[in-house]
Design an enzyme around this catalytic site. Structure first.
Site, PDB file in Angstrom:
ATOM      1  N   THR A 390       0.741  -1.002   0.070  1.00  0.00           N
ATOM      2  CA  THR A 390      -0.127   0.012   0.006  1.00  0.00           C
ATOM      3  C   THR A 390       0.877   1.318  -0.010  1.00  0.00           C
ATOM      4  OG1 THR A 390      -1.712  -1.254   1.067  1.00  0.00           O
ATOM      5  CG2 THR A 390      -1.826   1.015   0.998  1.00  0.00           C
ATOM      6  N   THR A 408      -3.361   0.569  -3.391  1.00  0.00           N
ATOM      7  CA  THR A 408      -2.885  -0.642  -2.737  1.00  0.00           C
ATOM      8  C   THR A 408      -2.990  -1.838  -3.910  1.00  0.00           C
ATOM      9  OG1 THR A 408      -2.771  -2.076  -0.935  1.00  0.00           O
ATOM     10  CG2 THR A 408      -4.930  -1.296  -1.696  1.00  0.00           C
ATOM     11  N   ASN A 410      -2.812  -4.813  -1.954  1.00  0.00           N
ATOM     12  CA  ASN A 410      -2.791  -5.403  -0.624  1.00  0.00           C
ATOM     13  C   ASN A 410      -1.542  -5.851   0.000  1.00  0.00           C
ATOM     14  OD1 ASN A 410      -4.399  -6.402   1.488  1.00  0.00           O
ATOM     15  ND2 ASN A 410      -4.705  -8.384   0.533  1.00  0.00           N
ATOM     16  N   GLU A 429      -6.534  -8.676  -2.991  1.00  0.00           N
ATOM     17  CA  GLU A 429      -7.506  -8.057  -1.986  1.00  0.00           C
ATOM     18  C   GLU A 429      -8.759  -9.153  -1.667  1.00  0.00           C
ATOM     19  OE1 GLU A 429      -6.990  -5.233  -0.723  1.00  0.00           O
ATOM     20  OE2 GLU A 429      -5.827  -4.097  -2.061  1.00  0.00           O
ATOM     21  N   SER A 461     -11.902  -1.884   3.748  1.00  0.00           N
ATOM     22  CA  SER A 461     -10.369  -1.717   3.512  1.00  0.00           C
ATOM     23  C   SER A 461     -10.211  -0.704   4.833  1.00  0.00           C
ATOM     24  CB  SER A 461     -10.247  -0.566   2.432  1.00  0.00           C
ATOM     25  OG  SER A 461      -9.182  -0.061   2.465  1.00  0.00           O
ATOM     26  N   SER A 462      -8.983  -0.578   5.038  1.00  0.00           N
ATOM     27  CA  SER A 462      -8.564   0.266   6.217  1.00  0.00           C
ATOM     28  C   SER A 462      -8.089   1.736   5.789  1.00  0.00           C
ATOM     29  CB  SER A 462      -7.537  -0.310   7.103  1.00  0.00           C
ATOM     30  OG  SER A 462      -8.189  -1.260   7.721  1.00  0.00           O
TER      31      SER A 462
END
Length: 584
Positions: A390, A408, A410, A429, A461-462
């Protein structure tokens, strides 16, 4: 360069964190924040004096500045930076992945959240990721074609050019095409990451053709050329959406996935759509914060944490109690992330409740001021790290437009699979879905039905691209780091509120707690021995002295004296923050 160890919590360590920043000035440099002349508090400049860009690689920062010089705005520059990062940081992101773009359009005053998150193929049912015993097949979830969602980043670049940029897509993509064709020097992080993923990478002939072109793995200092990726970017530049999702590239992607045993359909690829969403908005101690909504969990979690923390004056607390309260707020927000959040197009997310001040007040009331609250799931293992995977960049231009973007693939080098003839490294992902409810993913976070895969659904997602604005300052900020993205951006907000400059914000030591595992993760220098002892006496498990994580990138416009400045994470030696002053 790494942050220096400190004896108290990071944002009180300004005097210890004035490190030599990997930031350079182009044409002219802004005065350091600490050296700026006092400004009339009533005076506010209407426009920044130029453009500031902070990204994870000097070549991507320079690509953005090149496009600004060619007459582009922040959105054109974002295309250039994003595409260049896709070339020089295959370890972290690429056009085979996705991302979130938070935009502020100066002429309209609008904030827009562009969701270019990957989507699930129809074949990717939960049952497809279980082994004969009903356990999660970790190899299928993280490696090869089954781990890959339908990419979203190319569609986002087209969308930005068509709707917000000034320049043709072929102009904004030109720097990335040039870098892919001519090559760039391999850096240590790229070499180390390949070594860590070599067994997986070398399963796939398309990957071998890129990274073993000379018969040996990438070595620091060697020039890595990607002619197939250059050609793919040229088709994207010439044909827009169809140049990637249909035609030559689309056919090669479908063929590669099928040959390796995966199942993508042509209509899933050609049917991908970027979604514009309304950003989340919250207030914290005089700051207006604009941040990421679902399918990002970052904005919701940050809203919960900051609103819980508003009940205390953190600056007046000793380091142990300050850390305790922040950790307890993190713990509660991550619990809600696990249970409630998912793609809002598929599940009903109780957004109003989770982000309300009343809900935060109720959570705050459950925090004991002297005792840790045990998490429901206990573990002595530190939360898994994501530091090379990312990437993030931040931009402010001379019109006042701004971009905070996180993209990203991942995990490290995504799925490890490059589709032959395209140069496109596919993401992995699918592991961000709750493939097996209650089973932690690669970052140690769990999920349940709200984040289970469905055809066309976007995985949780974060990523937390954010804007901060006060009466005096305008800031764009974000970071990579898997589940630790949220807490990095949170600590950046607290650091800016405490008066730190952008480079100090990027350099500060970090702590993290994510409900499961039930432990405080702390970088070396974040917590001194006395603070650790006090936290342990409160009932906290503390993993002090962990390896550094994250790669925060931030830019700031100070409206009082009309200066621009940026901060790029010193944990990443190839990052760069740069300022281009206009002629006005």
């Amino acid at each position: 360069m790494r942050p220096r160890a400190g004896s108290t919590f990071p944002w009180l360590l300004a005097s210890l964190l004035l490190l030599a920043a990997p930031a350079f000035a182009q044409d002219a440099a802004p005065a350091p924040a600490s050296a700026a002349a006092p400004a009339d508090s009533a005076r506010r400049f209407a426009h920044p004096p130029g453009t500031a860009i902070a990204s994870a690689h000097s070549l991507s920062t320079q690509a953005g500045l090149e496009i600004v010089r060619a007459g582009g705005n922040a959105f054109d520059a974002a295309i250039a930076v994003s595409a260049a990062l896709s070339v020089v940081e295959p370890i972290s992101s690429g056009i085979g992945g996705g991302g979130f773009f938070l935009l502020h359009e100066a002429k309209s005053g609008r904030d827009i959240f562009v969701d270019a998150r990957e989507t699930a193929p129809a074949a990717a049912t939960p049952a497809a990721y279980l082994d004969a015993k009903g356990e999660l097949n970790r190899d299928r979830a993280t490696n090869g074609p089954w781990s890959a969602g339908i990419p979203g980043l190319p569609a986002a670049l087209v969308h930005l050019a068509q709707k917000y940029g000034k320049l043709p897509l072929k102009t904004s993509l030109a720097p990335a095409i040039r870098i892919a064709r001519e090559g760039f020097p391999v850096y240590a992080r790229l070499e180390k990451g390949y070594a860590g993923r070599r067994e997986v990478m070398e399963r796939y002939r398309g990957t071998r053709a890129v990274f073993l072109a000379d018969g040996t793995p990438p070595k620091e200092g060697e020039v890595l050329k990607q002619p197939d990726l250059a050609h793919t970017l040229e088709l994207l530049a010439a044909k827009g959406f169809d140049g990637f999702y249909r035609g030559e590239v689309g056919a090669k992607l479908l063929k590669a996935v099928k040959e390796e045993g995966g199942q993508w359909r042509a209509d899933e690829l050609s049917g991908y759509k970027v979604v514009e969403r309304e950003p989340l908005r919250l207030k914290y101690r005089g700051w207006d914060i604009v941040t990421a909504p679902p399918p990002s969990s970052g904005g919701v979690a940050m809203a919960e944490i900051l609103q819980m923390l508003q009940g205390w004056d953190l600056a007046k607390l000793d380091p142990a109690h300050r850390t305790h309260l922040i950790v307890e707020a993190m713990r509660r927000a991550y619990r809600d992330r696990t249970i409630y959040l998912g793609d809002p197009d598929f599940v009903k997310v109780p957004l109003a409740r989770l982000t309300s001040a009343d809900y935060a007040a109720g959570l705050r009331a459950t925090i004991h001021p002297e005792k840790a609250t045990p998490s429901d799931l206990l573990s002595g293992q530190p939360a898994p790290l994501e530091d090379e995977e990312t990437t993030h960049f931040s931009i402010i231009d001379g019109e006042g437009n701004r971009v905070s973007a996180t993209q990203t693939v991942n995990l490290l080098y995504g799925s490890g699979m490059v589709a032959p003839g395209t140069g496109v490294l596919l993401n992995n992902e699918m592991d961000d879905f709750a493939l097996r409810p209650g089973t932690p993913n690669a970052f140690g976070v769990m999920g349940f039905a709200a984040n289970a895969p469905e055809p066309g659904k976007r995985m949780l997602s974060s990523m937390t691209p954010s804007f901060l604005e006060s009466a005096e300052k305008v800031i764009a900020v974000g970071a990579p780091g898997g589940s630790r993205i949220i807490t990095q951006v949170l600590l950046a907000v607290l650091a800016y509120d405490a008066g730190l400059a952008p480079q100090q914000v990027a350099a500060q030591p970090r702590i993290h707690h994510q409900w499961f595992p039930d432990a405080i993760s702390a970088e070396a220098g974040a917590l001194d021995a006395a603070t650790v002892a006090k936290l342990q006496a409160m009932g906290h498990k503390v993993n002090a002295g962990e390896s550094h994580w994250g790669n925060l990138q931030t830019v700031m416009w100070d409206r009082r004296d009309n200066t621009l400045s940026g901060g790029t994470d010193p944990r990443n030696p190839v990052g760069q923050a740069d300022v281009l002053l206009s002629d006005r």
